[in-house]
Scaffold this motif. Structure first.
Motif, PDB file in Angstrom:
ATOM      1  N   GLY A   1       0.829  -1.091   0.087  1.00  0.00           N
ATOM      2  CA  GLY A   1      -0.066   0.099  -0.024  1.00  0.00           C
ATOM      3  C   GLY A   1       0.599   1.267  -0.054  1.00  0.00           C
ATOM      4  O   GLY A   1       2.152   1.276  -0.308  1.00  0.00           O
ATOM      5  N   PRO A   2       0.151   2.403   0.588  1.00  0.00           N
ATOM      6  CA  PRO A   2       1.024   3.645   0.504  1.00  0.00           C
ATOM      7  C   PRO A   2       2.062   3.622   1.331  1.00  0.00           C
ATOM      8  O   PRO A   2       2.548   2.486   2.082  1.00  0.00           O
ATOM      9  CB  PRO A   2       0.016   4.571   0.845  1.00  0.00           C
ATOM     10  CG  PRO A   2      -1.498   3.982   0.534  1.00  0.00           C
ATOM     11  CD  PRO A   2      -0.914   2.557   0.896  1.00  0.00           C
ATOM     12  N   ALA A   3       3.049   4.713   1.623  1.00  0.00           N
ATOM     13  CA  ALA A   3       3.967   4.869   2.319  1.00  0.00           C
ATOM     14  C   ALA A   3       3.781   4.281   3.643  1.00  0.00           C
ATOM     15  O   ALA A   3       2.769   4.322   4.217  1.00  0.00           O
ATOM     16  CB  ALA A   3       4.703   6.273   2.292  1.00  0.00           C
ATOM     17  N   ALA A   4       5.007   4.035   4.183  1.00  0.00           N
ATOM     18  CA  ALA A   4       4.642   3.453   5.693  1.00  0.00           C
ATOM     19  C   ALA A   4       4.567   4.307   6.700  1.00  0.00           C
ATOM     20  O   ALA A   4       4.101   4.018   8.183  1.00  0.00           O
ATOM     21  CB  ALA A   4       6.051   2.636   6.005  1.00  0.00           C
ATOM     22  N   LYS A   5       4.785   5.539   6.573  1.00  0.00           N
ATOM     23  CA  LYS A   5       4.749   6.497   7.394  1.00  0.00           C
ATOM     24  C   LYS A   5       3.097   6.706   7.998  1.00  0.00           C
ATOM     25  O   LYS A   5       2.747   6.847   9.319  1.00  0.00           O
ATOM     26  CB  LYS A   5       4.996   7.946   7.226  1.00  0.00           C
ATOM     27  CG  LYS A   5       6.443   8.481   7.139  1.00  0.00           C
ATOM     28  CD  LYS A   5       6.739  10.025   6.567  1.00  0.00           C
ATOM     29  CE  LYS A   5       7.971  10.405   7.083  1.00  0.00           C
ATOM     30  NZ  LYS A   5       8.256  11.682   6.849  1.00  0.00           N
ATOM     31  N   GLY A   6       2.181   6.883   6.979  1.00  0.00           N
ATOM     32  CA  GLY A   6       0.914   6.726   7.567  1.00  0.00           C
ATOM     33  C   GLY A   6       0.427   5.553   8.061  1.00  0.00           C
ATOM     34  O   GLY A   6      -0.368   5.648   9.091  1.00  0.00           O
ATOM     35  N   PHE A   7       0.819   4.404   7.820  1.00  0.00           N
ATOM     36  CA  PHE A   7       0.611   3.048   8.111  1.00  0.00           C
ATOM     37  C   PHE A   7       0.787   3.130   9.842  1.00  0.00           C
ATOM     38  O   PHE A   7       0.197   2.932  10.603  1.00  0.00           O
ATOM     39  CB  PHE A   7       1.155   1.920   7.400  1.00  0.00           C
ATOM     40  CG  PHE A   7       1.128   0.559   8.343  1.00  0.00           C
ATOM     41  CD1 PHE A   7      -0.134  -0.249   8.031  1.00  0.00           C
ATOM     42  CD2 PHE A   7       2.182   0.217   8.896  1.00  0.00           C
ATOM     43  CE1 PHE A   7      -0.402  -1.287   8.637  1.00  0.00           C
ATOM     44  CE2 PHE A   7       1.755  -1.035   9.834  1.00  0.00           C
ATOM     45  CZ  PHE A   7       0.686  -1.706   9.333  1.00  0.00           C
TER      46      PHE A   7
END
Length: 517
Positions: free
Chosen positions: A115-121
C-alpha cells in the motif's frame, strides 16, 4: 503509577506525531520506510514495557480498587474531567492491547503491508493503539465516548488504504455501522450523566443506579447497548465484520479481532451492568437470546464456508467465528452473575489471544499461496501444510483446537463459565429461559468444533507435493517471534486460569454489588 498509565495512554499519540516527521540522519537505515517501521516497533515496545511495569506495580491484593488514578478538571461547566485508572477488569485488556499492537508492529517491520508509504501506516497504528488503551483506562463517560470513537478513523484508513479486494466498500460499511451505533450510544451516555448529575464512572457504579429511575435506566441501556452491540459485534448487527476482516491487512484483522471487539463488551461490563442494573435486568433475557442466536448463526455460517464447494474465504470464516465466540461473552454478561461476567472477561482475553493468532496464521497462508479461498487451498490434495510446512500446519491446528475450546487451552474456561452462569442466572431472571440459552450455547460448541476440524483437515492434510510444484516456506524467524507469545499465553491461561480470574473476580464482585459491598 500515575505517570505510567498516562504514558501508556498518551505515548502512542506522541509516537504517531513523531512518525510523520523526517527520520534523523543517523536512524534512516536502508530506507525511510524501514526507519518509520522501526520507529513503530520502538514506540509500541516502550508502551508494552510500561504496561508490564504497571502490572508488576499493581496491588494484586486489592484488584477491585482503582489504581494509578488521575483526576484533572477538563470542561468545568459540564463537570467533565480527565480521569484515568486501572483495576482488575481493565488491566488484562491494557496488557492485551499493548502486546498485540507490539506484535503487529514487529510483524509489519519484516512484512510491510502492500500500500502507500509506511509513515501513514505506522501513525495510524499508533493512534489506534492510543484510542483503544484510553477506552480501557478512562473513568469519565464523555472521555469513554471520545476514546471509543478515536479508533474508527485509523481502522477505516488501515482497511481502505492497505486492505485487499473490496477494501473501499468494507471500510465504508465498517465506519457507517459503528458511527450510527455511536450516535445512539452518545445519547444514552448523556442521559445517564445529566440525570445522575455526574459523568464519573466510578461514582455512577458505586451508586449502582439508585440515582436513576427505572424508566431512565431502561432507555439508557437500550441506547448505550445498541452502540456497544454494534462494536461487539452482536447478531444481527454484525454484518460489517466479515467484510472488514476479509478486506483488512493481516495486522488490521489481528487488531480488529484482538482488541477492538473487546471495547463493546468492556462497555457492557464497566458501564451498563453497574450503572443501570434495573434497565439491564429488563433487557438481559433479550441480550442472552441474541447472544445464543449469534453463536448458532456464526457456527452455521462457518460450516457453510468450510464445506467443499462453498467458496469460503478463510479470513471470512474466522471473522464469522468471532460472531459466535463473542456470543459467549454476551451470554456471560447477560446472566448478571459473578460467574458469568468473569467468564465473559476471560473469554474476551482468550478470544484476543487465539483469534489474533489465527489471523496471523491465515495471513501467512495467504502470503504463501496467494489466496485464502478454502476450495483453492484444498484443491485435489489439500494445501497439505503438515507435509509442506509442518510448523505452520502445527500452529494452525493448535490455534484451531484452542478456538474450539479444548480443555487445557485458553478458549475453554471463558465459554464454560459463561454456560455455568446461564445455569444459575441472577435473581429475578427466568431460569428456564437461561437453561434453554445454556443448552443452545452448548450445542454451539459442538458446531464450532465441527467447522474448525473441517478447516484443519482441508488445509493441513493432503497428499505429497506434486513434482515441479514450488516449495513453500515454513515459519520464518520474525513470524516465530510474533506468534510465540500468543501460543505461550494461550497455554498459560488454559492451564492456570487463576492468574486472570484472581484479577477479575474481586473487581466483578464489587462492580455488581455497587455501593452495597
Amino acid at each position: 503509577m500515575q505517570f505510567l498509565l498516562a504514558l501508556i495512554v498518551a505515548g502512542p499519540l506522541l509516537g504517531a506525531a513523531a512518525a510523520l516527521l523526517p527520520a534523523p540522519p543517523g536512524l534512516k537505515g536502508k530506507s525511510p520506510d524501514q526507519a518509520v517501521l522501526r520507529h513503530g516497533v520502538t514506540v509500541t515496545g516502550v508502551i508494552l514495557l510500561a504496561a508490564v511495569v504497571l502490572a508488576l506495580g499493581f496491588d494484586h491484593d486489592h484488584p477491585s480498587r482503582m489504581q494509578a488514578t488521575t483526576d484533572i478538571t477538563w470542561i468545568k461547566a459540564l463537570d467533565v474531567r480527565i480521569q484515568l485508572g486501572v483495576d482488575g477488569i481493565s488491566l488484562p485488556l491494557l496488557l492485551l492491547t499493548a502486546l498485540l499492537t507490539f506484535l503487529c508492529a514487529l510483524y509489519s517491520y519484516f512484512k510491510p503491508p502492500a500500500g502507500p508509504a509506511a509513515k501513514g501506516f505506522v501513525a495510524l497504528l499508533l493512534v489506534l493503539e492510543s484510542g483503544t488503551l484510553a477506552t480501557f483506562a478512562v473513568l469519565d463517560l464523555v472521555l469513554f465516548f471520545l476514546a471509543f470513537e478515536t479508533v474508527l478513523v485509523p481502522m477505516y484508513f488501515l482497511i481502505a488504504r492497505w486492505g485487499g479486494a473490496g477494501r473501499q466498500a468494507a471500510a465504508w460499511k465498517f465506519i457507517l455501522y459503528t458511527l450510527l451505533g455511536s450516535v445512539v450510544m452518545l445519547l444514552g451516555l448523556l442521559l445517564v450523566g445529566i440525570k445522575a448529575g455526574t459523568f464519573d464512572m466510578v461514582a455512577l457504579a458505586t451508586d449502582n443506579g439508585r440515582g436513576l429511575t427505572t424508566s431512565v435506566q431502561v432507555v439508557a441501556v437500550l441506547a448505550i447497548g445498541i452502540g456497544l452491540a454494534v462494536k461487539t459485534p452482536m447478531w444481527p448487527l454484525h454484518s460489517w465484520l466479515p467484510d472488514a476482516h476479509t478486506a483488512a491487512p493481516t495486522v488490521g484483522s489481528v487488531l480488529l479481532a484482538g482488541v477492538l471487539l473487546k471495547m463493546g463488551t468492556y462497555g457492557f461490563v464497566r458501564i451498563v451492568l453497574p450503572v443501570a442494573p434495573e434497565g439491564m435486568h429488563t433487557f438481559a433475557p433479550y441480550l442472552a437470546a441474541f447472544a445464543v442466536a449469534g453463536i448458532i448463526y456464526g457456527s452455521l455460517a462457518c460450516l457453510a464456508l468450510a464445506k467443499p464447494g462453498g467458496k469460503g474465504d478463510l479470513k471470512r470464516l474466522i471473522a464469522y467465528s468471532s460472531v459466535g465466540h463473542m456470543g459467549f461473552v454476551l451470554l456471560g454478561i447477560a446472566t448478571m452473575t459473578p460467574t458469568g461476567v468473569n467468564g465473559a472477561l476471560f473469554a474476551n482475553i482468550a478470544h484476543g489471544l487465539v483469534t489474533g493468532l489465527l489471523f496471523f496464521l491465515v495471513g501467512a497462508v495467504k502470503d504463501r499461496y496467494g489466496t485464502a479461498d478454502l476450495d483453492t487451498l484444498a484443491g485435489a490434495t489439500g494445501a497439505a501444510l503438515y507435509g509442506r510446512a509442518p510448523r505452520l500446519g502445527a500452529l494452525l491446528a493448535f490455534a484451531a483446537v484452542a478456538s474450539l475450546g479444548l480443555p487445557g487451552l485458553a478458549g475453554f474456561w471463558g465459554e464454560m463459565l459463561a454456560l455455568f452462569g446461564a445455569f444459575e442466572p441472577a435473581a429475578g431472571l427466568s431460569r428456564p429461559a437461561f437453561l434453554t440459552f445454556m443448552a443452545i450455547g452448548a450445542f454451539g460448541t459442538l458446531l464450532t468444533a465441527g467447522y474448525l476440524l473441517v478447516v484443519v483437515r482441508r488445509v493441513c492434510m493432503g497428499g505429497p507435493r506434486p513434482a515441479g510444484e514450488a516449495a513453500i516456506a515454513d515459519v520464518q524467524g520474525y513470524e516465530f517471534a510474533a506468534w510465540t507469545p500468543l501460543v505461550a499465553l494461550t497455554v498459560l491461561a488454559g492451564l492456570w486460569p487463576a492468574v486472570l480470574l484472581g484479577l477479575t473476580d474481586p473487581a466483578v464482585q464489587q462492580l455488581l454489588a455497587g455501593g452495597n459491598q
